[in-house]
Enzyme design. Sequence first.
Site, short mmCIF file in Angstrom:
data_model
loop_
_atom_site.label_atom_id
_atom_site.label_comp_id
_atom_site.label_asym_id
_atom_site.label_seq_id
_atom_site.Cartn_x
_atom_site.Cartn_y
_atom_site.Cartn_z
N HIS A 58 -32.36 -6.27 11.12
CA HIS A 58 -31.79 -7.80 9.86
C HIS A 58 -32.49 -8.97 10.50
O HIS A 58 -33.22 -9.83 9.40
CB HIS A 58 -30.24 -7.94 10.75
CG HIS A 58 -30.02 -7.11 10.43
ND1 HIS A 58 -29.60 -6.21 9.27
CD2 HIS A 58 -28.85 -5.90 11.22
CE1 HIS A 58 -28.43 -4.69 9.76
NE2 HIS A 58 -28.27 -4.74 10.08
N ASP A 87 -28.26 1.07 6.43
CA ASP A 87 -27.36 0.62 7.52
C ASP A 87 -26.18 0.73 6.85
O ASP A 87 -26.05 2.59 7.30
CB ASP A 87 -27.75 -2.11 7.36
CG ASP A 87 -27.14 -1.79 8.22
OD1 ASP A 87 -26.26 -0.83 9.06
OD2 ASP A 87 -26.97 -2.94 8.50
C1 NGQ Z 1 -23.52 -1.78 13.32
N1 NGQ Z 1 -24.14 -2.82 11.58
O1 NGQ Z 1 -23.34 -1.41 14.40
O2 NGQ Z 1 -22.26 -0.47 12.73
C2 NGQ Z 1 -23.73 -3.12 13.39
C3 NGQ Z 1 -22.00 -3.73 13.42
C4 NGQ Z 1 -22.27 -4.98 15.65
C5 NGQ Z 1 -24.71 -3.89 11.33
N2 NGQ Z 1 -25.24 -4.89 12.06
C6 NGQ Z 1 -21.65 -3.81 15.08
N3 NGQ Z 1 -24.49 -4.48 10.30
O3 NGQ Z 1 -23.50 -5.65 15.33
O4 NGQ Z 1 -21.67 -5.26 16.43
ZN ZN Z 2 -26.34 -1.96 12.15
#
Ligand code: NGQ
Ligand code: ZN
Length: 457
Positions: A275, A326
């Site tokens: 990101h 993602d």
């Molecule tokens: C994840 N997803 O690990 O699936 C994360 C959400 C977080 C993204 N960051 C959880 N898009 O970042 O705490």
């Molecule tokens: Zn992620």
Amino acid sequence: MQWKRYKAVFARKALTTQGWQKDVLINIDEGGLISAVEDSATSPPGAPSFDLVLPGMANVHSHAFQRAMTGLTEIASGEGRDNFWSWREVMYKFTFGLTPEAIEIIARALYIELLKHGYTAVGEFHYLHHDAQGKPYANVTELSDRIVTAARAAGIHLTHLPVMYETGNFGGKPTNDGQRRFLNTPDAYLKLLGELKKKYGDADDITLGVAPHSLRAVKPETLRAILEALEHCPMHMHIAEQEKEVADCLQWSRKRPMEWLLDNFNVDARWCLIHATHMTPEETATLAKTGATVGLCPTTEANLGDGIFQAEHFLTADGSFGIGTDSNVCTSPWEELKMMEYAQRLATRRRNVLCTESTPSAGRTLFARAAAGGAKALGINAGILAPETRADLVALSMEHPLLHSRKNDTILDTLIFGATAVVTDVFVAGRRVVENGAHAQEEESAEKLRQIIGRFV
Ligand code: NGQ
Ligand code: ZN
């Protein structure tokens, strides 16, 4: 599933390291590497022949299980306050219902879809380690094994990125119950890495990496221990995705997440920062010079309301990037690249933002840089068509009438911006895993997914 490895593939047109070439013969050795690329060649008997061949695309960031959540998080909660953090709560609850079998079924179906769209390798950022109650499985690699089995069945190259997760926020804040399937102590995590290395360290269809989840979820000393545990392997981490994350980091350290990382760690080419949405111009310029890759997930970033990456500045500074699916709301690299450019156009009110003087085509710039940067981030020698790189190849049909008269870079512009990309065949290390638009297991895999998907509505 064993696929036959081809010795040669012929392309009437191909994008090689020499640029666009005609009548290209790609020779493949017994190990699945390209041994020679000849242009103005003739097609030898037995070699499959295609309109157009491109290097396969790397998907640098996937959470496979989230594919099964697609369409279940788009209904407003009614408070007008839906955001990344409320989505995350829903996602946490979703993880409680996932059995090992379901994880394997969802991942295999996803990987088949990814292949059919032209991704040839996937970086699985894998953080479900324990059972639904948060208890470790007797076999600590149970869920990693499921991902490996799914990738092997589908025939996609897997860069497996087991995730370390220990804290709820910066400064060692406690975790919450929704995170129970993710958690490990540093010792337990290093043990998991050791087991994975024993099982898959020598496999040529698996690349092992490490993934401290984020600066929110891993302590600085643990981050250092992980860096030292496996030398030279890919190291992936989420960073600076949300504005609240930046604010929390400032409160903890007086530094922004990327600033803190660059000041405290020797960020180099083994890093892939996922990101990196919220950076200052200084952070952006410094990061570009480190050789690290940023893993951009434009569709998910749009879906989650993250913000827009400083892509123009980063590219001008010669930064390396790859694309990731993602949350897997989008499984097409063509759409992902289009989204990346469109976000920049909407933000700057200009057109053709992500290109350079030497490569004025947005499609060519996006495709070539994402393929090469993505391969680097996944620790594989791929993303270009050249001798000694993996024979990860994507063949496309040029039958669409719009493509008929297109030449060179405008082919890529039409594939990406005109939504005309029709992938017919896909080779992973010389093995033809998609043939004439079909994957041998797609029906059976879809049927298995149909049988379990009802559990999640
Ligand atoms: C994840 N997803 O690990 O699936 C994360 C959400 C977080 C993204 N960051 C959880 N898009 O970042 O705490
Ligand atoms: Zn992620």
